[in-house]
Design an enzyme around this catalytic site. Structure first.
Site, PDB file in Angstrom:
ATOM      1  N   ASN A   7       0.832  -1.514   0.154  1.00 42.83           N
ATOM      2  CA  ASN A   7      -0.207   0.208  -0.335  1.00 42.83           C
ATOM      3  C   ASN A   7       1.206   1.406  -0.430  1.00 42.83           C
ATOM      4  O   ASN A   7       1.531   1.795   0.601  1.00 42.83           O
ATOM      5  CB  ASN A   7      -0.851  -0.012   1.265  1.00 42.83           C
ATOM      6  CG  ASN A   7      -1.328   1.265   1.070  1.00 42.83           C
ATOM      7  OD1 ASN A   7      -1.700   2.450   1.049  1.00 42.83           O
ATOM      8  ND2 ASN A   7      -3.150   0.924   1.969  1.00 42.83           N
ATOM      9  N   GLU A  34      -3.854   1.947  -2.953  1.00 43.20           N
ATOM     10  CA  GLU A  34      -4.170   3.619  -2.744  1.00 43.20           C
ATOM     11  C   GLU A  34      -3.220   4.362  -3.550  1.00 43.20           C
ATOM     12  O   GLU A  34      -1.949   4.551  -3.379  1.00 43.20           O
ATOM     13  CB  GLU A  34      -3.614   3.887  -1.700  1.00 43.20           C
ATOM     14  CG  GLU A  34      -4.970   3.808  -0.192  1.00 43.20           C
ATOM     15  CD  GLU A  34      -4.691   3.632   1.022  1.00 43.20           C
ATOM     16  OE1 GLU A  34      -5.134   5.569   0.809  1.00 43.20           O
ATOM     17  OE2 GLU A  34      -4.319   3.885   1.817  1.00 43.20           O
ATOM     18  N   ASP A 150      -4.365  -5.207   0.800  1.00 42.63           N
ATOM     19  CA  ASP A 150      -4.489  -4.171   2.070  1.00 42.63           C
ATOM     20  C   ASP A 150      -6.027  -5.120   2.646  1.00 42.63           C
ATOM     21  O   ASP A 150      -7.009  -3.909   2.318  1.00 42.63           O
ATOM     22  CB  ASP A 150      -4.451  -2.915   2.061  1.00 42.63           C
ATOM     23  CG  ASP A 150      -4.568  -1.966   3.584  1.00 42.63           C
ATOM     24  OD1 ASP A 150      -4.876  -2.709   4.838  1.00 42.63           O
ATOM     25  OD2 ASP A 150      -4.825  -1.192   3.753  1.00 42.63           O
ATOM     26  N   ASN A 152      -6.866  -4.315   5.644  1.00 43.07           N
ATOM     27  CA  ASN A 152      -7.731  -3.719   6.769  1.00 43.07           C
ATOM     28  C   ASN A 152      -8.553  -4.578   7.562  1.00 43.07           C
ATOM     29  O   ASN A 152      -9.555  -3.611   8.506  1.00 43.07           O
ATOM     30  CB  ASN A 152      -8.922  -2.604   6.453  1.00 43.07           C
ATOM     31  CG  ASN A 152      -7.974  -0.806   5.749  1.00 43.07           C
ATOM     32  OD1 ASN A 152      -7.561   0.010   6.825  1.00 43.07           O
ATOM     33  ND2 ASN A 152      -8.055  -0.474   4.445  1.00 43.07           N
ATOM     34  N   ASP A 221      -2.275  -5.955   6.119  1.00 42.37           N
ATOM     35  CA  ASP A 221      -1.606  -6.918   5.071  1.00 42.37           C
ATOM     36  C   ASP A 221      -0.909  -7.964   4.840  1.00 42.37           C
ATOM     37  O   ASP A 221      -0.603  -8.678   5.488  1.00 42.37           O
ATOM     38  CB  ASP A 221      -0.370  -5.921   4.952  1.00 42.37           C
ATOM     39  CG  ASP A 221      -0.488  -4.063   4.805  1.00 42.37           C
ATOM     40  OD1 ASP A 221      -1.216  -3.316   3.285  1.00 42.37           O
ATOM     41  OD2 ASP A 221       0.014  -3.303   5.141  1.00 42.37           O
ATOM     42  N   ASP A 250       3.093   4.542   5.325  1.00 45.01           N
ATOM     43  CA  ASP A 250       2.376   4.354   6.823  1.00 45.01           C
ATOM     44  C   ASP A 250       2.155   2.700   6.493  1.00 45.01           C
ATOM     45  O   ASP A 250       2.372   2.154   6.823  1.00 45.01           O
ATOM     46  CB  ASP A 250       1.573   4.810   7.512  1.00 45.01           C
ATOM     47  CG  ASP A 250      -0.003   4.849   6.016  1.00 45.01           C
ATOM     48  OD1 ASP A 250      -0.091   4.654   5.285  1.00 45.01           O
ATOM     49  OD2 ASP A 250      -0.819   5.593   6.754  1.00 45.01           O
ATOM     50  N   HIS A 251       2.650   2.209   5.523  1.00 41.20           N
ATOM     51  CA  HIS A 251       2.187   0.568   5.208  1.00 41.20           C
ATOM     52  C   HIS A 251       3.525   0.195   4.693  1.00 41.20           C
ATOM     53  O   HIS A 251       4.048   1.154   4.013  1.00 41.20           O
ATOM     54  CB  HIS A 251       1.015   0.346   4.036  1.00 41.20           C
ATOM     55  CG  HIS A 251      -0.042   0.691   4.567  1.00 41.20           C
ATOM     56  ND1 HIS A 251      -0.747  -0.836   5.132  1.00 41.20           N
ATOM     57  CD2 HIS A 251      -0.660   1.444   4.883  1.00 41.20           C
ATOM     58  CE1 HIS A 251      -2.249  -0.396   5.358  1.00 41.20           C
ATOM     59  NE2 HIS A 251      -2.105   0.968   5.168  1.00 41.20           N
TER      60      HIS A 251
END
Length: 260
Positions: A7, A34, A150, A152, A221, A250-251
Site C-alpha cells: 500500500n 491506494e 491491504d 484492513n 496486509d 504508513d504501510h
C-alpha cells in the site's frame, strides 16, 4: 517467483520509494493499493522501464489498485464481481505464466469500515461477502492463486500492539475478523502465519502519536494462497525497514516466495 503487496499511500508521493524497493527486492509480481490516481496519471512508463508490465484500476484522489509483473499480464479484470453499483477502485485480477502452470493474482484494497455505526461498516462486510464468493469461484478452478493486499483486518490479538485500544475499531471488530476467517476456512493459507509464529510483527504504523518510534503497529496486509499456491510457498516476510525512510508510506511491503 517473488510476489508482494504494498500500500503506497499515493503513487505520486511514493514513486521514488517504490522504484528503489522494486530494484532492491527484485520482486516479480507486485500488487499496489491506494495509488490515488486515475489510470492515465499512473507513472506506467517509469515502472515499465524497470522491466514490469502494468495493469491499473485507478480512481481520482482515493483508492486505486495496480498489478506490476515481470511476466505478461493476461485476462486482466477490474472490479470485484457482485455489485454493479460499486464504483470504488478496490480490486484487480490478472493471470501470469508460472513455469508449467499459471498464477492468478488478485490485488485488493478492502474498505476500512470506520465509523462502525455508519454505512461504511456495512459496505466493508458486504465487500467481504463478495470476496468470499469470488474465492469460492476461483477454488473450483483448482489452480494456484493469491489474494493479496491491504485487507484492513487485524486477524488476531498477536497482530496488534494494544488489542484493547482497537477493540471497537472496524479493523478489529468480531464481525470483520469472522469474515476473514470465513475466507481462510474455505481452504486458503495466510502466507505470513504459515512461515512465522512470533507475535507483534506489523505492516502498518500510523503517522500520529509516534507510532513508528514506539513500534505501535498493526498487521493488516496479507497474502492468502489457494492450496495449489500454498504447496509452493517457500518464504514470507515483511520489509519493515521501508517505514523508516524519509516520507514513507504508513504501510510496508509484505512478500512471499513461491516455487514454480
Amino acid at each position: 517467483m517473488k510476489i508482494a503487496t504494498f500500500n503506497v499511500n499515493s503513487i505520486k508521493v511514493r514513486l521514488g520509494h517504490l522504484k528503489d524497493w522494486l530494484k532492491e527486492s527484485e520482486a516479480d509480481v507486485v500488487c499496489l493499493q491506494e495509488i490515488k490516481c486515475v489510470d492515465d496519471a499512473f507513472p506506467a512508463a517509469e515502472i515499465e522501464d524497470l522491466g514490469y508490465n502494468v495493469a491499473v484500476h485507478g480512481q481520482k484522489t482515493y483508492n486505486g489498485v495496480a498489478i506490476l509483473s515481470k511476466y505478461p499480464l493476461e485476462d486482466v479484470t477490474c472490479g470485484l464481481p457482485g455489485n454493479d453499483e460499486d464504483e470504488q477502485a478496490r480490486y484487480i485480477e490478472a493471470v501470469v505464466p508460472a513455469g508449467d502452470t499459471v498464477l492468478r493474482v488478485c490485488g485488493l484494497y478492502l474498505p476500512n469500515g470506520n465509523p462502525v455505526d455508519t454505512e461504511k461498516f456495512s459496505y466493508k462486510l458486504e465487500w467481504m461477502d463478495r470476496l468470499i464468493a469470488r474465492a469460492k469461484e476461483l477454488l473450483l478452478l483448482e489452480e494456484p492463486f493469491v489474494m493479496m493486499g491491504d485487507y484492513n483486518i487485524i486477524p488476531h490479538e498477536d497482530d496488534v500492539h494494544d488489542p484493547d485500544a482497537w477493540r471497537d475499531d472496524a479493523l478489529f471488530r468480531p464481525e470483520s475478523r469472522a469474515k476473514f476467517y470465513e475466507l481462510l476456512n474455505l481452504g486458503l493459507t495466510e502466507a505470513f502465519r504459515a512461515c512465522h509464529s512470533e507475535p507483534h510483527k506489523y505492516s502498518f504504523w500510523d503517522y500520529q502519536a509516534g507510532a513508528w518510534q514506539k513500534d505501535n503497529g498493526i498487521r493488516i496486509d496479507h497474502l492468502l494462497l489457494s492450496p495449489q499456491a500454498a504447496d509452493r510457498l517457500r518464504a514470507c516476510d515483511i520489509d519493515k525497514a521501508m517505514r523508516g525512510r524519509e516520507k514513507p508510506s504508513d504501510h510496508v511491503p509484505v512478500w512471499a516466495e513461491l516455487e514454480f
